[in-house]
Design a protein around this motif. Structure first.
Motif, PDB file in Angstrom:
ATOM      1  N   TRP A 162      -4.271  -7.737   0.190  1.00 54.85           N
ATOM      2  CA  TRP A 162      -4.314  -6.963   0.700  1.00 54.85           C
ATOM      3  C   TRP A 162      -5.924  -7.258   1.342  1.00 54.85           C
ATOM      4  O   TRP A 162      -5.668  -7.856   2.682  1.00 54.85           O
ATOM      5  CB  TRP A 162      -4.099  -5.895   0.689  1.00 54.85           C
ATOM      6  N   ARG A 163      -6.732  -7.483   0.568  1.00 51.04           N
ATOM      7  CA  ARG A 163      -7.968  -8.110   1.146  1.00 51.04           C
ATOM      8  C   ARG A 163      -8.373  -9.236   1.695  1.00 51.04           C
ATOM      9  O   ARG A 163      -8.765  -9.550   2.476  1.00 51.04           O
ATOM     10  CB  ARG A 163      -8.827  -7.447  -0.612  1.00 51.04           C
ATOM     11  N   GLU A 164      -7.148  -9.821   1.068  1.00 47.62           N
ATOM     12  CA  GLU A 164      -7.455 -11.440   1.339  1.00 47.62           C
ATOM     13  C   GLU A 164      -6.885 -11.831   2.629  1.00 47.62           C
ATOM     14  O   GLU A 164      -7.177 -12.586   3.368  1.00 47.62           O
ATOM     15  CB  GLU A 164      -6.808 -12.451   0.454  1.00 47.62           C
ATOM     16  N   ASN A 165      -5.490 -10.679   3.020  1.00 49.22           N
ATOM     17  CA  ASN A 165      -5.082 -10.969   4.253  1.00 49.22           C
ATOM     18  C   ASN A 165      -5.778 -10.422   5.634  1.00 49.22           C
ATOM     19  O   ASN A 165      -5.517 -10.905   6.916  1.00 49.22           O
ATOM     20  CB  ASN A 165      -3.627 -10.472   3.830  1.00 49.22           C
ATOM     21  N   PHE A 166      -6.094  -8.664   4.803  1.00 49.33           N
ATOM     22  CA  PHE A 166      -6.334  -8.075   6.083  1.00 49.33           C
ATOM     23  C   PHE A 166      -8.433  -8.741   6.538  1.00 49.33           C
ATOM     24  O   PHE A 166      -8.691  -8.543   7.920  1.00 49.33           O
ATOM     25  CB  PHE A 166      -7.034  -7.102   5.288  1.00 49.33           C
ATOM     26  N   GLY A 167      -8.689  -9.015   5.845  1.00 47.56           N
ATOM     27  CA  GLY A 167      -9.782  -9.952   6.820  1.00 47.56           C
ATOM     28  C   GLY A 167     -11.387  -9.527   6.836  1.00 47.56           C
ATOM     29  O   GLY A 167     -10.781  -8.814   5.728  1.00 47.56           O
ATOM     30  N   ASN A 168     -11.999 -10.029   7.138  1.00 50.43           N
ATOM     31  CA  ASN A 168     -13.798  -9.705   7.143  1.00 50.43           C
ATOM     32  C   ASN A 168     -13.322  -7.955   7.142  1.00 50.43           C
ATOM     33  O   ASN A 168     -14.584  -7.110   6.639  1.00 50.43           O
ATOM     34  CB  ASN A 168     -14.061  -9.952   8.406  1.00 50.43           C
ATOM     35  N   GLU A 169     -12.497  -6.582   7.600  1.00 49.91           N
ATOM     36  CA  GLU A 169     -13.036  -5.369   8.093  1.00 49.91           C
ATOM     37  C   GLU A 169     -12.080  -4.800   6.641  1.00 49.91           C
ATOM     38  O   GLU A 169     -13.078  -4.016   6.727  1.00 49.91           O
ATOM     39  CB  GLU A 169     -12.156  -5.569   9.128  1.00 49.91           C
ATOM     40  N   ALA A 170     -12.135  -5.687   5.795  1.00 54.61           N
ATOM     41  CA  ALA A 170     -11.122  -5.084   4.414  1.00 54.61           C
ATOM     42  C   ALA A 170     -12.148  -3.665   4.079  1.00 54.61           C
ATOM     43  O   ALA A 170     -12.406  -3.046   3.732  1.00 54.61           O
ATOM     44  CB  ALA A 170     -11.005  -6.281   3.546  1.00 54.61           C
ATOM     45  N   GLU A 171     -13.631  -4.582   4.041  1.00 54.38           N
ATOM     46  CA  GLU A 171     -14.680  -4.184   3.114  1.00 54.38           C
ATOM     47  C   GLU A 171     -15.350  -2.688   4.276  1.00 54.38           C
ATOM     48  O   GLU A 171     -16.188  -1.798   3.958  1.00 54.38           O
ATOM     49  CB  GLU A 171     -16.096  -5.445   3.427  1.00 54.38           C
ATOM     50  N   GLN A 172     -14.824  -2.686   5.488  1.00 60.24           N
ATOM     51  CA  GLN A 172     -14.904  -1.422   6.101  1.00 60.24           C
ATOM     52  C   GLN A 172     -13.758  -0.044   5.600  1.00 60.24           C
ATOM     53  O   GLN A 172     -14.485   1.107   6.537  1.00 60.24           O
ATOM     54  CB  GLN A 172     -15.392  -1.727   7.526  1.00 60.24           C
ATOM     55  N   VAL A 173     -12.911  -0.341   5.758  1.00 61.54           N
ATOM     56  CA  VAL A 173     -11.952   0.484   5.057  1.00 61.54           C
ATOM     57  C   VAL A 173     -11.940   1.324   3.772  1.00 61.54           C
ATOM     58  O   VAL A 173     -12.648   0.917   2.957  1.00 61.54           O
ATOM     59  CB  VAL A 173     -10.291  -0.107   4.777  1.00 61.54           C
ATOM     60  N   VAL A 174     -11.953   2.987   4.578  1.00 69.06           N
ATOM     61  CA  VAL A 174     -12.401   3.810   4.045  1.00 69.06           C
ATOM     62  C   VAL A 174     -11.521   4.602   3.512  1.00 69.06           C
ATOM     63  O   VAL A 174     -11.165   5.700   2.742  1.00 69.06           O
ATOM     64  CB  VAL A 174     -13.871   4.895   4.140  1.00 69.06           C
ATOM     65  N   GLY A 175     -10.226   4.722   3.852  1.00 64.24           N
ATOM     66  CA  GLY A 175      -8.815   5.337   3.898  1.00 64.24           C
ATOM     67  C   GLY A 175      -8.198   4.519   4.331  1.00 64.24           C
ATOM     68  O   GLY A 175      -7.990   3.935   5.332  1.00 64.24           O
ATOM     69  N   VAL A 176      -6.409   4.947   4.285  1.00 63.43           N
ATOM     70  CA  VAL A 176      -5.220   4.855   4.500  1.00 63.43           C
ATOM     71  C   VAL A 176      -4.316   5.528   4.396  1.00 63.43           C
ATOM     72  O   VAL A 176      -4.314   6.665   3.686  1.00 63.43           O
ATOM     73  CB  VAL A 176      -4.481   3.609   3.313  1.00 63.43           C
ATOM     74  N   THR A 177      -3.126   5.840   5.432  1.00 61.54           N
ATOM     75  CA  THR A 177      -2.711   6.642   6.280  1.00 61.54           C
ATOM     76  C   THR A 177      -0.688   6.295   6.706  1.00 61.54           C
ATOM     77  O   THR A 177      -1.372   4.921   7.360  1.00 61.54           O
ATOM     78  CB  THR A 177      -2.615   7.942   7.233  1.00 61.54           C
ATOM     79  N   VAL A 178      -0.289   6.554   6.329  1.00 62.60           N
ATOM     80  CA  VAL A 178       0.740   5.913   6.240  1.00 62.60           C
ATOM     81  C   VAL A 178       1.936   7.185   7.283  1.00 62.60           C
ATOM     82  O   VAL A 178       1.659   8.258   6.667  1.00 62.60           O
ATOM     83  CB  VAL A 178       2.176   5.727   4.905  1.00 62.60           C
ATOM     84  N   PHE A 179       2.460   6.562   8.313  1.00 59.58           N
ATOM     85  CA  PHE A 179       3.188   6.815   9.337  1.00 59.58           C
ATOM     86  C   PHE A 179       4.902   6.170   8.580  1.00 59.58           C
ATOM     87  O   PHE A 179       4.665   4.939   9.284  1.00 59.58           O
ATOM     88  CB  PHE A 179       2.480   6.695  11.012  1.00 59.58           C
ATOM     89  N   ALA A 180       6.025   7.387   8.796  1.00 58.19           N
ATOM     90  CA  ALA A 180       7.061   6.858   9.380  1.00 58.19           C
ATOM     91  C   ALA A 180       8.025   6.832  10.225  1.00 58.19           C
ATOM     92  O   ALA A 180       7.355   8.520  10.912  1.00 58.19           O
ATOM     93  CB  ALA A 180       7.816   7.437   7.822  1.00 58.19           C
ATOM     94  N   LEU A 181       8.552   6.585  10.882  1.00 55.68           N
ATOM     95  CA  LEU A 181       9.598   6.744  12.594  1.00 55.68           C
ATOM     96  C   LEU A 181      10.876   6.876  12.299  1.00 55.68           C
ATOM     97  O   LEU A 181      11.469   5.883  11.500  1.00 55.68           O
ATOM     98  CB  LEU A 181       9.073   5.487  13.010  1.00 55.68           C
ATOM     99  N   GLU A 252       5.277  10.106   0.924  1.00 56.12           N
ATOM    100  CA  GLU A 252       4.700  11.415   1.458  1.00 56.12           C
ATOM    101  C   GLU A 252       6.050  11.825   3.109  1.00 56.12           C
ATOM    102  O   GLU A 252       5.962  12.659   3.462  1.00 56.12           O
ATOM    103  CB  GLU A 252       3.908  12.326   1.695  1.00 56.12           C
ATOM    104  N   ALA A 253       5.452  10.220   3.183  1.00 56.60           N
ATOM    105  CA  ALA A 253       5.509  10.595   5.094  1.00 56.60           C
ATOM    106  C   ALA A 253       7.244  10.174   5.447  1.00 56.60           C
ATOM    107  O   ALA A 253       7.760  10.905   5.940  1.00 56.60           O
ATOM    108  CB  ALA A 253       5.413   9.249   5.640  1.00 56.60           C
ATOM    109  N   PHE A 254       7.805   9.888   4.505  1.00 53.25           N
ATOM    110  CA  PHE A 254       9.308   9.389   5.099  1.00 53.25           C
ATOM    111  C   PHE A 254      10.166  10.974   4.745  1.00 53.25           C
ATOM    112  O   PHE A 254      11.233  11.360   4.881  1.00 53.25           O
ATOM    113  CB  PHE A 254       9.656   8.720   3.624  1.00 53.25           C
ATOM    114  N   ARG A 270       4.012  16.560   9.226  1.00 52.11           N
ATOM    115  CA  ARG A 270       2.647  16.300   8.874  1.00 52.11           C
ATOM    116  C   ARG A 270       3.310  16.536   7.300  1.00 52.11           C
ATOM    117  O   ARG A 270       4.322  17.829   6.806  1.00 52.11           O
ATOM    118  CB  ARG A 270       1.169  16.827   7.999  1.00 52.11           C
ATOM    119  N   PHE A 271       3.358  15.814   6.564  1.00 54.74           N
ATOM    120  CA  PHE A 271       3.471  16.503   5.003  1.00 54.74           C
ATOM    121  C   PHE A 271       2.799  17.418   4.247  1.00 54.74           C
ATOM    122  O   PHE A 271       3.704  18.744   4.134  1.00 54.74           O
ATOM    123  CB  PHE A 271       2.719  15.032   3.631  1.00 54.74           C
ATOM    124  N   GLU A 272       1.523  17.677   5.058  1.00 50.45           N
ATOM    125  CA  GLU A 272       0.651  19.181   5.307  1.00 50.45           C
ATOM    126  C   GLU A 272       1.720  20.101   5.777  1.00 50.45           C
ATOM    127  O   GLU A 272       1.918  21.448   5.046  1.00 50.45           O
ATOM    128  CB  GLU A 272      -0.500  19.655   6.039  1.00 50.45           C
TER     129      GLU A 272
END
Length: 495
Positions: A162-181, A252-254, A270-272
């Motif tokens: 993921w880091r390899e393909n996400f690019g330079n911004e990968a170092e700035q990522v501090v969290g992740v959230t998934v949304f199911a539609l 959780e999203a699903f 929200r899952f919450e």
């Protein structure tokens, strides 16, 4: 076919170039001619050609002025100028403007045909480069989407790719959230504080949000203000700081999407808002999740169908007797945990005579074991539904009273569920069944009603926001507008 226009104040030049050159041989359609700058500009706007041939000197508006206006409006247009031997200063200016070529007068047919060949080569070269760039971009996007799918399916082991393909911004990522539609949509827009990637796995439509900062009001505002006309259901997992937990957010999203659709919630769940049962593993199979869902929603027909599917699956796996017993008992005890979500002290489930792990050992044929299994699950479902009817009205009534007494503070589903002594997931389903709307909608509507009363008294919007339980003004303002139709300040001023 490419489109071209000719501009020259000499009628003979225009006629000669029109008649003597086989434009179609080069894949070009000559769509018009003009003898002055004003006509030239009008013709360009009407025909939107790919190529412009123009004399530098023309009455009304000279060729340079025409080129400048054309390239300002459509910089991709290829412009070629005709110039006399003593017009070098004009040519220099034309080059600065961005013309592709210039031809010295007198213009002969061979000179013109050579120029056309160069233009065609240039256009083909540009198309080739654009095609390569497009393929490279498509490939890069495809690789990134694959890396994100691996991240939400595999977790920790997929982070390096993921880091390899996400690019330079990968170092700035501090969290992740998934949304199911419920269907494909790109309603979420990127922001400086997060990046949204749309991915699809089979029939599953996902938006994965990578946070550059964890607190993000802009994301929340986009979610609460989703237009009703989109007719889309959205489920969100929790936000995790560790990328390795992206697969938790995905699951959780699903769950949130599924329960939101069951409770007929358009837009965002929200899952919450549906809660979780710590006694039940988060690593259940899709089939096990489906069985739980049927039990929680009181769907007896759905449960029978899911049990049939489960039996077909284990029958196809050709398990030995011990493994078969273990798989069936796992589902039965899972069903017992789901039933206890209604009320922990369900007497029949806690009865010393209810011993499925003992009974199953007395069964020696598969067919009898499957029939016994169905009976056990149906019995647990009946006990659950019976307890549900007994406590539903009282539990929801108690919850509503608690909400009205505590709406002004950060009131979570978990806290209200614990107050009435019920699992949060089951409570949210029973609340919807009894009240006709979800817990979160009921709480929000009650808060909005209280806010309207305070605003009618002329209180400040910021003060009202805090008094009805919202500590972020923008959050309160967006919700108020969604529920009432106008901003809180406008509502207050109308009184």
């Amino acid at each position: 076919m490419l489109k071209a226009v000719l501009f020259d104040d000499e009628y003979i030049v225009l006629q000669g170039l029109q008649m003597m050159i086989d434009w179609s041989h080069y894949g070009i359609e000559l769509v018009g001619t003009a003898t002055n700058g004003t006509e030239a500009l009008t013709l360009f706007k009407e025909t939107q050609p790919d190529i412009v041939f123009t004399d530098i000197r023309m009455p009304g508006m000279d060729g340079l002025q025409v080129i400048e206006k054309i390239l300002t409006a459509a910089p991709e247009t290829i412009c070629i100028v005709f110039s006399g031997f003593n017009e070098f200063e004009y040519v220099k200016k034309a080059i600065k403007l961005g013309v592709a070529d210039y031809l010295e007068k007198p213009i002969t047919i061979p000179i013109m045909e050579d120029a056309i060949k160069r233009i065609i080569e240039k256009i083909n070269h540009q198309k080739s480069i654009a095609s390569i760039q497009l393929k490279w971009e498509d490939s890069r996007v495809e690789l990134l989407e694959k890396a994100i799918l691996d991240l939400i399916m595999l977790g920790e082991e997929a982070i390096p790719r993921w880091r390899e393909n996400f690019g330079n911004e990968a170092e700035q990522v501090v969290g992740v959230t998934v949304f199911a539609l419920s269907r494909k949509s790109s309603f979420l827009q990127n922001h400086t504080s997060y990046k949204v990637i749309q991915v699809q796995s089979g029939m599953e439509h996902l938006l994965v949000v990578f946070h550059f900062q964890l607190e993000c009001e802009e994301l929340f505002e986009q979610l609460v203000s989703i237009p009703e006309k989109l007719s889309i259901a959205i489920g969100s997992g929790r936000t995790y700081k560790s990328l390795g937990d992206a697969k938790k957010s995905y699951k959780e999203a699903f769950q949130a999407l599924r329960y939101g659709q069951f409770m007929d919630e358009s837009a965002w769940t929200r899952f919450e808002d549906i809660g979780e049962n710590p006694q039940i593993s988060v690593n259940l199979s899709d089939q096990e999740e489906a069985i739980i869902f049927s039990m929680r929603t009181g769907d007896k027909d759905g449960l029978e169908n899911q049990l049939d599917t489960f039996i077909k699956q284990i029958e196809g796996s050709r398990f030995g007797p011990e493994v078969l017993e273990r798989e069936i008992l796992k589902i039965i005890y899972l069903g017992m945990e789901v039933a206890k979500e209604v009320r922990e002290d369900i007497v029949k489930l806690n009865n010393a005579d209810f011993l499925p792990h003992v009974e199953i050992r007395t069964i020696h044929s598969k067919e009898k074991m499957y029939n016994w299994f169905r009976e056990q699950m149906e019995t647990i479902m009946d006990w659950s539904l019976e307890a549900r009817q007994e406590i539903k009205h009282g539990a929801v009534e108690k919850a509503c009273k608690f909400i009205k007494e505590n709406y002004f503070r950060d009131l979570t589903l978990q806290e209200v569920s614990e107050f009435v002594g019920m699992n949060s997931t089951y409570f949210s389903l029973l609340f919807k069944e009894e009240m006709g709307q979800s817990y979160i909608k009921y709480l929000t509507q009650f808060r909005m009603d209280q806010a309207k009363k305070l605003l009618q008294e002329g209180q400040k919007v910021g003060e009202v926001s805090a008094k009805v339980g919202y500590h972020t003004y923008r959050h309160f303002s967006e919700l108020f507008k969604k529920y009432v139709g106008v901003k809180p300040g406008q509502y207050r001023d109308s009184f």
